[in-house]
Design a protein around this motif. Sequence first.
Motif, PDB file in Angstrom:
ATOM      1  N   ARG A 106      17.632   3.746   9.396  1.00  0.00           N
ATOM      2  CA  ARG A 106      16.797   2.546   9.384  1.00  0.00           C
ATOM      3  C   ARG A 106      15.870   2.517   8.175  1.00  0.00           C
ATOM      4  O   ARG A 106      15.647   1.453   7.584  1.00  0.00           O
ATOM      5  CB  ARG A 106      16.002   2.459  10.686  1.00  0.00           C
ATOM      6  CG  ARG A 106      16.883   2.340  11.909  1.00  0.00           C
ATOM      7  CD  ARG A 106      16.109   2.091  13.168  1.00  0.00           C
ATOM      8  NE  ARG A 106      15.496   0.764  13.190  1.00  0.00           N
ATOM      9  CZ  ARG A 106      15.036   0.166  14.283  1.00  0.00           C
ATOM     10  NH1 ARG A 106      15.154   0.778  15.457  1.00  0.00           N
ATOM     11  NH2 ARG A 106      14.492  -1.022  14.238  1.00  0.00           N
ATOM     12  N   VAL A 107      15.353   3.654   7.782  1.00  0.00           N
ATOM     13  CA  VAL A 107      14.464   3.694   6.617  1.00  0.00           C
ATOM     14  C   VAL A 107      15.248   3.389   5.342  1.00  0.00           C
ATOM     15  O   VAL A 107      14.809   2.586   4.492  1.00  0.00           O
ATOM     16  CB  VAL A 107      13.766   5.061   6.520  1.00  0.00           C
ATOM     17  CG1 VAL A 107      13.050   5.215   5.186  1.00  0.00           C
ATOM     18  CG2 VAL A 107      12.775   5.224   7.667  1.00  0.00           C
ATOM     19  N   SER A 108      16.395   4.022   5.180  1.00  0.00           N
ATOM     20  CA  SER A 108      17.190   3.786   3.969  1.00  0.00           C
ATOM     21  C   SER A 108      17.656   2.335   3.887  1.00  0.00           C
ATOM     22  O   SER A 108      17.667   1.739   2.804  1.00  0.00           O
ATOM     23  CB  SER A 108      18.389   4.723   3.944  1.00  0.00           C
ATOM     24  OG  SER A 108      19.224   4.504   5.076  1.00  0.00           O
ATOM     25  N   LEU A 109      18.028   1.730   5.017  1.00  0.00           N
ATOM     26  CA  LEU A 109      18.444   0.333   5.019  1.00  0.00           C
ATOM     27  C   LEU A 109      17.295  -0.586   4.620  1.00  0.00           C
ATOM     28  O   LEU A 109      17.460  -1.490   3.789  1.00  0.00           O
ATOM     29  CB  LEU A 109      18.967  -0.047   6.407  1.00  0.00           C
ATOM     30  CG  LEU A 109      19.459  -1.488   6.577  1.00  0.00           C
ATOM     31  CD1 LEU A 109      20.649  -1.758   5.669  1.00  0.00           C
ATOM     32  CD2 LEU A 109      19.824  -1.754   8.038  1.00  0.00           C
ATOM     33  N   GLY A 110      16.117  -0.351   5.185  1.00  0.00           N
ATOM     34  CA  GLY A 110      14.971  -1.196   4.858  1.00  0.00           C
ATOM     35  C   GLY A 110      14.536  -1.063   3.412  1.00  0.00           C
ATOM     36  O   GLY A 110      14.269  -2.063   2.733  1.00  0.00           O
ATOM     37  N   VAL A 111      14.467   0.180   2.918  1.00  0.00           N
ATOM     38  CA  VAL A 111      14.035   0.396   1.534  1.00  0.00           C
ATOM     39  C   VAL A 111      15.072  -0.156   0.551  1.00  0.00           C
ATOM     40  O   VAL A 111      14.706  -0.769  -0.468  1.00  0.00           O
ATOM     41  CB  VAL A 111      13.781   1.900   1.301  1.00  0.00           C
ATOM     42  CG1 VAL A 111      13.518   2.167  -0.169  1.00  0.00           C
ATOM     43  CG2 VAL A 111      12.604   2.369   2.137  1.00  0.00           C
ATOM     44  N   THR A 112      16.357   0.013   0.842  1.00  0.00           N
ATOM     45  CA  THR A 112      17.402  -0.481  -0.072  1.00  0.00           C
ATOM     46  C   THR A 112      17.370  -2.000  -0.188  1.00  0.00           C
ATOM     47  O   THR A 112      17.432  -2.559  -1.287  1.00  0.00           O
ATOM     48  CB  THR A 112      18.779  -0.021   0.413  1.00  0.00           C
ATOM     49  OG1 THR A 112      18.805   1.412   0.498  1.00  0.00           O
ATOM     50  CG2 THR A 112      19.868  -0.487  -0.537  1.00  0.00           C
ATOM     51  N   THR A 113      17.296  -2.689   0.954  1.00  0.00           N
ATOM     52  CA  THR A 113      17.239  -4.156   0.904  1.00  0.00           C
ATOM     53  C   THR A 113      15.961  -4.640   0.229  1.00  0.00           C
ATOM     54  O   THR A 113      15.983  -5.638  -0.502  1.00  0.00           O
ATOM     55  CB  THR A 113      17.327  -4.733   2.314  1.00  0.00           C
ATOM     56  OG1 THR A 113      16.336  -4.100   3.158  1.00  0.00           O
ATOM     57  CG2 THR A 113      18.700  -4.498   2.913  1.00  0.00           C
ATOM     58  N   LEU A 114      14.852  -3.946   0.430  1.00  0.00           N
ATOM     59  CA  LEU A 114      13.595  -4.337  -0.212  1.00  0.00           C
ATOM     60  C   LEU A 114      13.685  -4.191  -1.727  1.00  0.00           C
ATOM     61  O   LEU A 114      13.269  -5.087  -2.477  1.00  0.00           O
ATOM     62  CB  LEU A 114      12.449  -3.506   0.356  1.00  0.00           C
ATOM     63  CG  LEU A 114      11.039  -3.854  -0.155  1.00  0.00           C
ATOM     64  CD1 LEU A 114      10.673  -5.274   0.237  1.00  0.00           C
ATOM     65  CD2 LEU A 114      10.016  -2.870   0.394  1.00  0.00           C
ATOM     66  N   LEU A 115      14.222  -3.070  -2.193  1.00  0.00           N
ATOM     67  CA  LEU A 115      14.346  -2.863  -3.642  1.00  0.00           C
ATOM     68  C   LEU A 115      15.342  -3.848  -4.260  1.00  0.00           C
ATOM     69  O   LEU A 115      15.118  -4.362  -5.370  1.00  0.00           O
ATOM     70  CB  LEU A 115      14.778  -1.424  -3.922  1.00  0.00           C
ATOM     71  CG  LEU A 115      13.748  -0.332  -3.608  1.00  0.00           C
ATOM     72  CD1 LEU A 115      14.339   1.042  -3.875  1.00  0.00           C
ATOM     73  CD2 LEU A 115      12.481  -0.534  -4.429  1.00  0.00           C
ATOM     74  N   THR A 116      16.440  -4.104  -3.555  1.00  0.00           N
ATOM     75  CA  THR A 116      17.417  -5.065  -4.076  1.00  0.00           C
ATOM     76  C   THR A 116      16.812  -6.458  -4.177  1.00  0.00           C
ATOM     77  O   THR A 116      17.022  -7.178  -5.165  1.00  0.00           O
ATOM     78  CB  THR A 116      18.659  -5.104  -3.176  1.00  0.00           C
ATOM     79  OG1 THR A 116      19.155  -3.773  -2.998  1.00  0.00           O
ATOM     80  CG2 THR A 116      19.733  -5.983  -3.771  1.00  0.00           C
ATOM     81  N   MET A 117      16.046  -6.853  -3.187  1.00  0.00           N
ATOM     82  CA  MET A 117      15.404  -8.160  -3.209  1.00  0.00           C
ATOM     83  C   MET A 117      14.367  -8.241  -4.324  1.00  0.00           C
ATOM     84  O   MET A 117      14.234  -9.272  -4.996  1.00  0.00           O
ATOM     85  CB  MET A 117      14.751  -8.433  -1.843  1.00  0.00           C
ATOM     86  CG  MET A 117      14.288  -9.842  -1.662  1.00  0.00           C
ATOM     87  SD  MET A 117      15.658 -11.007  -1.625  1.00  0.00           S
ATOM     88  CE  MET A 117      14.902 -12.408  -2.439  1.00  0.00           C
ATOM     89  N   ALA A 118      13.628  -7.166  -4.542  1.00  0.00           N
ATOM     90  CA  ALA A 118      12.653  -7.144  -5.634  1.00  0.00           C
ATOM     91  C   ALA A 118      13.337  -7.235  -6.993  1.00  0.00           C
ATOM     92  O   ALA A 118      12.858  -7.928  -7.907  1.00  0.00           O
ATOM     93  CB  ALA A 118      11.804  -5.877  -5.538  1.00  0.00           C
ATOM     94  N   THR A 119      14.480  -6.552  -7.138  1.00  0.00           N
ATOM     95  CA  THR A 119      15.237  -6.632  -8.394  1.00  0.00           C
ATOM     96  C   THR A 119      15.770  -8.041  -8.625  1.00  0.00           C
ATOM     97  O   THR A 119      15.733  -8.559  -9.749  1.00  0.00           O
ATOM     98  CB  THR A 119      16.406  -5.636  -8.364  1.00  0.00           C
ATOM     99  OG1 THR A 119      15.903  -4.323  -8.100  1.00  0.00           O
ATOM    100  CG2 THR A 119      17.148  -5.627  -9.685  1.00  0.00           C
ATOM    101  N   GLN A 120      16.246  -8.676  -7.563  1.00  0.00           N
ATOM    102  CA  GLN A 120      16.736 -10.049  -7.674  1.00  0.00           C
ATOM    103  C   GLN A 120      15.609 -10.989  -8.105  1.00  0.00           C
ATOM    104  O   GLN A 120      15.795 -11.855  -8.966  1.00  0.00           O
ATOM    105  CB  GLN A 120      17.306 -10.487  -6.326  1.00  0.00           C
ATOM    106  CG  GLN A 120      17.859 -11.905  -6.305  1.00  0.00           C
ATOM    107  CD  GLN A 120      19.300 -11.955  -6.726  1.00  0.00           C
ATOM    108  OE1 GLN A 120      19.816 -11.010  -7.283  1.00  0.00           O
ATOM    109  NE2 GLN A 120      19.939 -13.090  -6.482  1.00  0.00           N
TER     110      GLN A 120
END
Length: 453
Positions: free
Chosen positions: A278-292
């Motif tokens: 759950r932590v890796s999923l949340g952090v990955t989507t957050l970083l991807t959204m920030a990069t976008q």
Amino acid sequence: MKMETSHIFWSIFYFACLCSASLANNAKINFREKEKKVLDQILGAGKYDARIRPSGINGTDGPAIVRINLFVRSIMTISDIKMEYSVQLTFREQWIDERLKFDDIQGRLKYLTLTEANRVWMPDLFFSNEKEGHFHNIIMPNVYIRIFPNGSVLYSIRISLTLACPMNLKLYPLDRQICSLRMASYGWTTNDLVFLWKEGDPVQVVKNLHLPRFTLEKFLTDYCNSKTNTGEYSCLKVDLLFKREFSYYLIQIYIPCCMLVIVSWVSFWLDQGAVPARVSLGVTTLLTMATQTSGINASLPPVSYTKAIDVWTGVCLTFVFGALLEFALVNYASRSDMHRENMKKKRRDLEQASLDAASDLLDTDSNATFAMKPLVRHPGDPLALEKLRQCEVHMQPPKRPNCCKTWLSKFPTRQCSRSKRIDVISRITFPLVFALFNLVYWSTYLFREEDDE
């Protein structure tokens, strides 16, 4: 005898053809010589001064009238970050200079052609919103001047320009932009020179005009005379209305952002104990959204107002971050539930130990004393109170069912912890709120009109 006669006939015919051809060539040579004589006559030394502007209408002392015509060949780029666009066009000016009248030799001499603009007087027109520009010189300079018998002069040239285009990006990428092309006189005031649009079709656009991210909806011609300390100057402008193609941004921005938000909701369906997943999923989507978001802002100029794309990316980033915070809350509630269960277990163990000790004492007393137990229980007896409570429950009228309580009753406190309830509520709340945001967002920006500039 007949053979000799036919041979003589064909010889005479051939000789006549040669004579007519030579006469035609001589006529052409003489015609070109006449063109040269006409040019020397009207543009010879001491006969024409290119420094003097033409007279007004009908030879009056009024301003010279110059009519403008444009043919847009292509629009190369429209840059949002630089707020400019590049265009290639054929630019035409037409005016009357009575000093250039000549004899058309009974209609045989339609016009004279020049390639040197400095031979005749030229309007001092310039493009007021130009950033860069250049002429085309391959293979020869793409310019000509035609002089007609009545003194009319046509100047045509092919040029490429990079022009400033101030943009309002509040509705980006659901916006429309107006890019102008302004032409004005640099030194001659309206007392000496006036620019007018050519009657009929002042602006033509190539039919197969293709732009990567825009569509040219329409164009409008207008006048934009300006007054300064040195006088009033004639000015023309053409406004090009561009509509941004939304399909590109739908595929490249909006759909990927929606997918990232939906992927972040997968965390609600994972087990509470799957902390790394759950932590890796949340952090990955957050970083991807920030990069976008950073990639979108890198292709736009830094403006002081909020754009439509900023609202979209900001809310999507908030949803992804909210999913990560939801797991933090679930983890905290899970540890709290575990601590509470441990405390209850310890309390039950202590109560059971005290009950065991009390039962041992009762057994000891019962062996010593044979007292008869009463047949009727007292009102304070626990068994009697329990039966009375059950009777009251059966006697109460049935309550009206509540859908929310019924749905939450599927996860009672004893069977489901608070952390599980948070996950279940989030599975419903997050999609509903995101759907509501989409409804408000699209209804606001799709049906909102551009502010008048």
